[in-house]
Scaffold this active site. Structure first.
Site, PDB file in Angstrom:
ATOM      1  N   GLY A  26       2.654  -3.392  -7.103  1.00  0.00           N
ATOM      2  CA  GLY A  26       2.342  -1.968  -7.134  1.00  0.00           C
ATOM      3  C   GLY A  26       1.791  -1.579  -8.477  1.00  0.00           C
ATOM      4  O   GLY A  26       2.034  -0.476  -8.982  1.00  0.00           O
ATOM      5  N   ARG A  29      -1.265   1.672  -9.570  1.00  0.00           N
ATOM      6  CA  ARG A  29      -1.111   3.114  -9.386  1.00  0.00           C
ATOM      7  C   ARG A  29       0.202   3.591 -10.015  1.00  0.00           C
ATOM      8  O   ARG A  29       1.157   2.824 -10.138  1.00  0.00           O
ATOM      9  CB  ARG A  29      -1.096   3.463  -7.903  1.00  0.00           C
ATOM     10  CG  ARG A  29      -2.321   3.017  -7.145  1.00  0.00           C
ATOM     11  CD  ARG A  29      -2.167   3.244  -5.661  1.00  0.00           C
ATOM     12  NE  ARG A  29      -2.022   4.663  -5.345  1.00  0.00           N
ATOM     13  CZ  ARG A  29      -1.686   5.128  -4.146  1.00  0.00           C
ATOM     14  NH1 ARG A  29      -1.420   4.286  -3.151  1.00  0.00           N
ATOM     15  NH2 ARG A  29      -1.594   6.423  -3.940  1.00  0.00           N
ATOM     16  N   TYR A 172      16.141   4.680   1.130  1.00  0.00           N
ATOM     17  CA  TYR A 172      15.635   4.498  -0.235  1.00  0.00           C
ATOM     18  C   TYR A 172      16.788   4.249  -1.209  1.00  0.00           C
ATOM     19  O   TYR A 172      16.734   3.330  -2.037  1.00  0.00           O
ATOM     20  CB  TYR A 172      14.855   5.741  -0.641  1.00  0.00           C
ATOM     21  CG  TYR A 172      14.192   5.656  -1.998  1.00  0.00           C
ATOM     22  CD1 TYR A 172      13.037   4.900  -2.182  1.00  0.00           C
ATOM     23  CD2 TYR A 172      14.704   6.355  -3.091  1.00  0.00           C
ATOM     24  CE1 TYR A 172      12.418   4.831  -3.421  1.00  0.00           C
ATOM     25  CE2 TYR A 172      14.087   6.301  -4.330  1.00  0.00           C
ATOM     26  CZ  TYR A 172      12.946   5.538  -4.491  1.00  0.00           C
ATOM     27  OH  TYR A 172      12.331   5.470  -5.718  1.00  0.00           O
ATOM     28  N   LYS A 176      17.351   0.787  -3.371  1.00  0.00           N
ATOM     29  CA  LYS A 176      17.339   0.802  -4.830  1.00  0.00           C
ATOM     30  C   LYS A 176      18.690   0.399  -5.420  1.00  0.00           C
ATOM     31  O   LYS A 176      18.760  -0.246  -6.471  1.00  0.00           O
ATOM     32  CB  LYS A 176      16.919   2.182  -5.328  1.00  0.00           C
ATOM     33  CG  LYS A 176      15.459   2.527  -5.020  1.00  0.00           C
ATOM     34  CD  LYS A 176      14.503   1.522  -5.629  1.00  0.00           C
ATOM     35  CE  LYS A 176      13.055   1.935  -5.488  1.00  0.00           C
ATOM     36  NZ  LYS A 176      12.116   0.968  -6.121  1.00  0.00           N
TER      37      LYS A 176
END
Length: 276
Positions: A26, A29, A172, A176
């Site tokens: 990733g 960006r 999420y 994480k």
């Protein structure tokens, strides 16, 4: 929480990572772009991973080359971090192109937000696959190479949401938070294997694995947040502002440096005091 805007500031140039090769997933960006650029300012050869937007990735690469250093090289690599085969292929590509891999930054991540009662199976599976399984697949492939050489750095990018939880983000938050356990286990196994091979010496930089947990970051994600909501968010942060992406990136490049060899298995919060 993270997003995808370009960094607003640049790090001061240095030589902390000169001669090192870094792969940032990733990495074209948002926070990933800031990390890639920060590593580059420290002399690293940077390979940036991306998932879909080839034209955007090519533009990022052209900009990095135009503004980069003469003593480093840069490349981009397309792949799906939720796919184990793609993870192994991109690691192999980086090593084939640049001759080695010293640093892996597991930054790629997605959100699909719904409350638990409304969350579909696919919502759960996709976020876990990208944010957690992808980090495992990439680390597994990178570690084989790093352990053979006796040196390496892995930095996982988690989130303050993994520490605090958040309504509508069970998938999420779980993904994480899972990075914390993965980080500590990888760190322990790395030193275990190096010890068995007789590679843990007083002057060795070793193989370390750490995690950075950003809070709310000033990226394009905040552009869609209503002003009143954004105001409540910043009011909840003790330092009363969002993070600049470079503030995350500087911690990452510190942990990626040779001089961080005594830091492993740790979780570094960069959240303005939001979780303390």
């Amino acid at each position: 929480m993270t997003s995808t805007a370009e960094p607003t500031t640049q790090s001061v140039q240095g030589n902390k990572l000169r001669g090192r090769v870094a792969f940032v997933t990733g990495g074209t960006r948002g926070i990933g772009s800031a990390i890639s650029r920060s590593l580059a300012t420290q002399g690293a050869t940077v390979a940036a991973g991306y998932a879909r937007n080839t034209s955007q990735a090519d533009q990022f690469l052209a900009d990095l080359k135009a503004n980069g250093r003469d003593d480093a090289k840069y490349s981009v690599h397309k792949g799906d971090v939720a796919n184990a085969a793609d993870c192994r292929r991109t690691i192999d590509e980086v090593i084939a192109e640049h001759g080695r891999l010293d640093i892996l930054i597991n930054n790629a991540g997605i959100t699909i937000d719904r409350t638990v009662l409304k969350m579909e199976d696919e919502d759960w599976d996709k976020v876990i696959s990208v944010n957690l399984s992808g980090a495992f697949y990439l680390a597994q492939a990178a570690l084989r190479h790093m352990l053979e050489r006796g040196t390496g750095r892995i930095v996982n990018v988690s989130s303050v949401i993994g520490e605090t939880g958040n309504i509508g983000q069970a998938n999420y938050a779980a993904s994480k938070a899972g990075l914390f356990g993965l980080t500590k286990t990888l760190a322990k196994e790395a030193t275990f294997h190096l010890g068995k091979a007789g590679l843990l010496t007083p002057d060795s930089i070793g193989v370390t694995v750490n995690t950075v947990t950003p809070g709310f970051v000033a990226t394009e994600m905040v552009d869609s947040i209503p002003e009143k909501v954004l105001s409540r968010i910043t009011d909840s942060i003790p330092v009363k502002r969002l993070a600049d992406p470079q503030e995350i990136a500087r911690v990452v490049h510190f942990l990626a440096a040779d001089a961080s060899s005594y830091i492993t298995g740790q979780v570094w919060g960069v959240n303005g005091g939001l979780d303390m």
